[in-house]
Write a protein that holds these residues in place. Structure first.
Motif, short mmCIF file in Angstrom:
data_model
loop_
_atom_site.label_atom_id
_atom_site.label_comp_id
_atom_site.label_asym_id
_atom_site.label_seq_id
_atom_site.Cartn_x
_atom_site.Cartn_y
_atom_site.Cartn_z
N GLU A 249 -28.19 11.21 -38.56
CA GLU A 249 -27.39 10.97 -39.75
C GLU A 249 -28.20 11.29 -41.02
OE1 GLU A 249 -25.71 9.14 -36.36
OE2 GLU A 249 -27.71 8.84 -37.22
N PHE A 250 -29.50 10.96 -40.99
CA PHE A 250 -30.37 11.26 -42.12
C PHE A 250 -30.46 12.77 -42.32
CE2 PHE A 250 -34.20 12.00 -44.47
CZ PHE A 250 -34.42 10.87 -45.25
N THR A 251 -30.68 13.49 -41.22
CA THR A 251 -30.78 14.95 -41.30
C THR A 251 -29.50 15.56 -41.85
OG1 THR A 251 -32.24 14.93 -39.35
CG2 THR A 251 -31.28 17.05 -39.99
N ILE A 252 -28.37 15.10 -41.37
CA ILE A 252 -27.08 15.65 -41.81
C ILE A 252 -26.87 15.38 -43.30
CG2 ILE A 252 -24.57 15.38 -41.58
CD1 ILE A 252 -25.17 14.76 -38.55
N SER A 253 -27.18 14.16 -43.73
CA SER A 253 -27.02 13.81 -45.15
C SER A 253 -27.93 14.66 -46.02
CB SER A 253 -27.32 12.33 -45.37
OG SER A 253 -27.18 11.98 -46.73
N LEU A 254 -29.17 14.86 -45.56
CA LEU A 254 -30.12 15.69 -46.31
C LEU A 254 -29.62 17.12 -46.43
CD1 LEU A 254 -32.90 16.06 -47.67
CD2 LEU A 254 -33.84 16.53 -45.38
N LEU A 255 -29.14 17.68 -45.34
CA LEU A 255 -28.64 19.06 -45.37
C LEU A 255 -27.45 19.20 -46.31
CD1 LEU A 255 -28.86 20.06 -41.57
CD2 LEU A 255 -30.50 20.53 -43.39
N GLU A 275 -35.91 22.25 -43.26
CA GLU A 275 -35.68 20.84 -42.97
C GLU A 275 -35.02 20.62 -41.62
OE1 GLU A 275 -37.05 18.41 -44.80
OE2 GLU A 275 -37.92 20.19 -45.73
N THR A 276 -34.18 21.55 -41.19
CA THR A 276 -33.58 21.44 -39.86
C THR A 276 -34.67 21.49 -38.79
OG1 THR A 276 -31.53 22.48 -40.60
CG2 THR A 276 -31.96 22.48 -38.23
N ILE A 277 -35.56 22.45 -38.92
CA ILE A 277 -36.65 22.59 -37.95
C ILE A 277 -37.62 21.42 -38.04
CG2 ILE A 277 -38.64 24.01 -37.32
CD1 ILE A 277 -36.98 26.45 -38.27
N ARG A 278 -37.93 21.04 -39.28
CA ARG A 278 -38.88 19.94 -39.47
C ARG A 278 -38.40 18.66 -38.81
NH1 ARG A 278 -40.28 17.03 -45.24
NH2 ARG A 278 -41.87 15.63 -44.47
N PHE A 296 -26.20 22.56 -40.01
CA PHE A 296 -27.03 23.67 -40.51
C PHE A 296 -26.28 24.99 -40.38
CE2 PHE A 296 -29.55 27.31 -39.15
CZ PHE A 296 -30.28 27.55 -40.30
N LEU A 297 -25.70 25.24 -39.20
CA LEU A 297 -25.03 26.52 -38.95
C LEU A 297 -23.83 26.72 -39.88
CD1 LEU A 297 -25.15 26.52 -35.04
CD2 LEU A 297 -26.52 27.93 -36.59
N SER A 298 -23.20 25.63 -40.29
CA SER A 298 -22.03 25.75 -41.17
C SER A 298 -22.43 25.93 -42.64
CB SER A 298 -21.15 24.51 -41.04
OG SER A 298 -21.81 23.36 -41.56
N LEU A 299 -23.63 25.45 -43.01
CA LEU A 299 -24.04 25.50 -44.41
C LEU A 299 -24.88 26.73 -44.76
CD1 LEU A 299 -25.00 21.75 -45.02
CD2 LEU A 299 -22.87 22.92 -45.62
N SER A 300 -25.65 27.22 -43.82
CA SER A 300 -26.50 28.37 -44.08
C SER A 300 -25.68 29.66 -44.08
CB SER A 300 -27.60 28.49 -43.02
OG SER A 300 -28.36 29.69 -43.20
#
Length: 449
Positions: A249-255, A275-278, A296-300
């Motif tokens: 959830e943290f990763t998703i919010s950050l992205l 950040e996805t890889i990190r 990530f795939l939807s935003l990049s």
């Protein structure tokens, strides 16, 4: 220092004479105890020049089409920043045993580069000094920041008065070098405060710096004081939402915050990928939450990044925990081919697949040697995935090092070319199919083998 640089400087200055329209700049110097044969000059992330050292460990680079601005040079695993303009003849001298502390500039406009390195060193001191201040109240912490900022701005004003011809561009760089580390500390205080059981309510004055800072200057993301602030700002916003650290959830919010706050498509894509890889590597686990990766795939908008991440996901699936490690071959330093089953038979083993692009020799040697000393009963294998037999780490015992031959079946689960750690118990069973050497979790995972 002068006895080394004055004759060298004279050569450069003579070489600079000619047409008044000639805007050629020269960048050179002397490296004591060199770590490699080259000094590489970068413009942002692009190589501007790769300059070979002479037998006397000096170097001279001729820059014919340089624009005024901030650059950085790299020698061995370390780097530092330089500000260059057309017609400059800038020299440096440094000892790699004390890289930053020994770095001194001479020649045209040396003063601006010397104040940048002095500022960097002072920021290091300030960073250590401020550790004890994070336990203060927000009001007292802000007072410490404000008093330090006053001193920094005085340095900036004194430099302006002494250098009336200094460009606005350089003064902006110096301002960032002096003050942005303080703004980063304010963002870090927000993070620390949000992790407390009873966080302090911060008043509006605490984060007034956000009103004057543009986090979308992609041309400055290579400059450490600026980059550190951007990441601290992005993270502090997520921490304030009270989402569990390192969770999906943290990763998703950050992205999603990156997507909404970073406007440059190129910069946005770069940070999204990083950040996805990190976050995946920080977990040091083969468990995948598809929602984070799908975000990530939807935003990049970078198709190459999407392909690499997709390959990483497929790589993870091809080695399974609680199963025997797949069969593959490796090549030893003496050119002999070995089967992995033979190398690990009856031994607890840490297999680190290494790509030199992602880690320096010094870091790998330091990390692996530390883990070897801490786990004397565990075998460590460092396998270069680039099929290069001459890329062994000098500071690491050669008995631990191998490389993949072209036909090795290991390439099937390393298609992304990202490094990975596989932990195998003494029965040849995989305990962790995708660990990360950089993760703080890896030490306990190795101990528990």
């Amino acid at each position: 220092m002068n006895k080394y640089l004055i004759p060298f400087l004279s050569i450069l200055l003579i070489g600079c004479k000619g047409s008044k329209e000639d805007k050629t700049a020269y960048f050179g110097g002397k490296i004591i105890n060199p770590k490699s044969d080259f000094v590489v000059l970068y413009n942002n992330d692009d190589v501007l020049d790769s300059i070979k050292l002479t037998e006397e460990n000096t170097f001279t680079g001729k820059l014919e089409a340089i624009k005024a601005g901030l650059y950085y040079f790299k020698h061995g695993p370390e780097h530092q920043f330089v500000y260059l303009e057309p017609k400059d003849s800038l020299l440096l001298r440094l000892n790699t045993w004390d890289f930053d502390e020994s770095l001194v500039f001479s020649g045209s406009h040396a003063d601006r580069n010397n104040i940048l390195i002095e500022t960097f060193l002072q920021n290091e001191i300030d960073h250590r000094k401020f550790y004890k201040y994070y336990s203060l109240s927000a009001e007292k912490f802000k007072a410490k920041i404000d008093s330090t900022k006053t001193k920094k701005l005085k340095i900036l004003e004194e430099y302006k008065m002494a250098n009336e011809d200094a460009s606005d561009d350089f003064l902006n760089i110096l301002d960032i070098a002096l003050t942005y580390p303080l703004y980063t500390k304010l963002e870090n205080f927000v993070i620390d405060n949000s992790l407390k059981k009873s966080p302090e309510v911060l008043n509006n004055d605490f984060l007034t710096h956000r009103k004057i800072i543009d986090i979308n200057k992609d041309s400055l993301m290579f400059f450490t004081p600026y980059r550190d602030y951007v990441y601290a700002n992005l993270y502090s916003e997520v921490y304030q939402k009270k989402i569990k650290k390192d969770s999906d959830e943290f990763t998703i919010s950050l992205l999603r915050d990156i997507d909404s706050k970073i406007h440059s498509p190129q910069l946005k894509n770069k940070i999204l990928r990083r950040e996805t890889i990190r976050h995946f590597y920080n977990k040091s686990s083969c468990q995948i939450n598809k929602e984070a990766f799908n975000t990530f795939l939807s935003l990049s908008s970078n198709n190459e990044d999407k392909e690499i991440i997709s390959k990483l996901l497929e790589d993870v699936k091809l080695v399974k925990s609680k199963h025997k490690i797949p069969s593959f071959t490796v090549m030893g330093a003496n050119g002999s081919m070995e089967a992995i089953e033979k190398l690990i038979k009856g031994k607890k083993t840490v297999i680190y697949f290494r790509n030199k692009i992602h880690s320096s020799d010094d870091w790998v040697a330091s990390r692996i040697n530390y883990l070897i000393n801490k786990n004397p009963d565990t075998q460590f294998l460092v396998i270069n995935i680039n099929e290069e037999k001459n890329e062994f780490v000098k500071q690491l015992d050669i008995k631990h090092q191998y490389y993949l031959n072209q036909g090795s079946k290991a390439h099937s689960f390393l298609t992304s070319k990202f490094p990975r750690v596989i932990l195998v118990n003494n029965k040849g069973i995989v305990e962790n199919a995708f660990g990360a050497l950089s993760s703080d979790k890896i030490e306990k995972q190795i101990t528990d083998l």
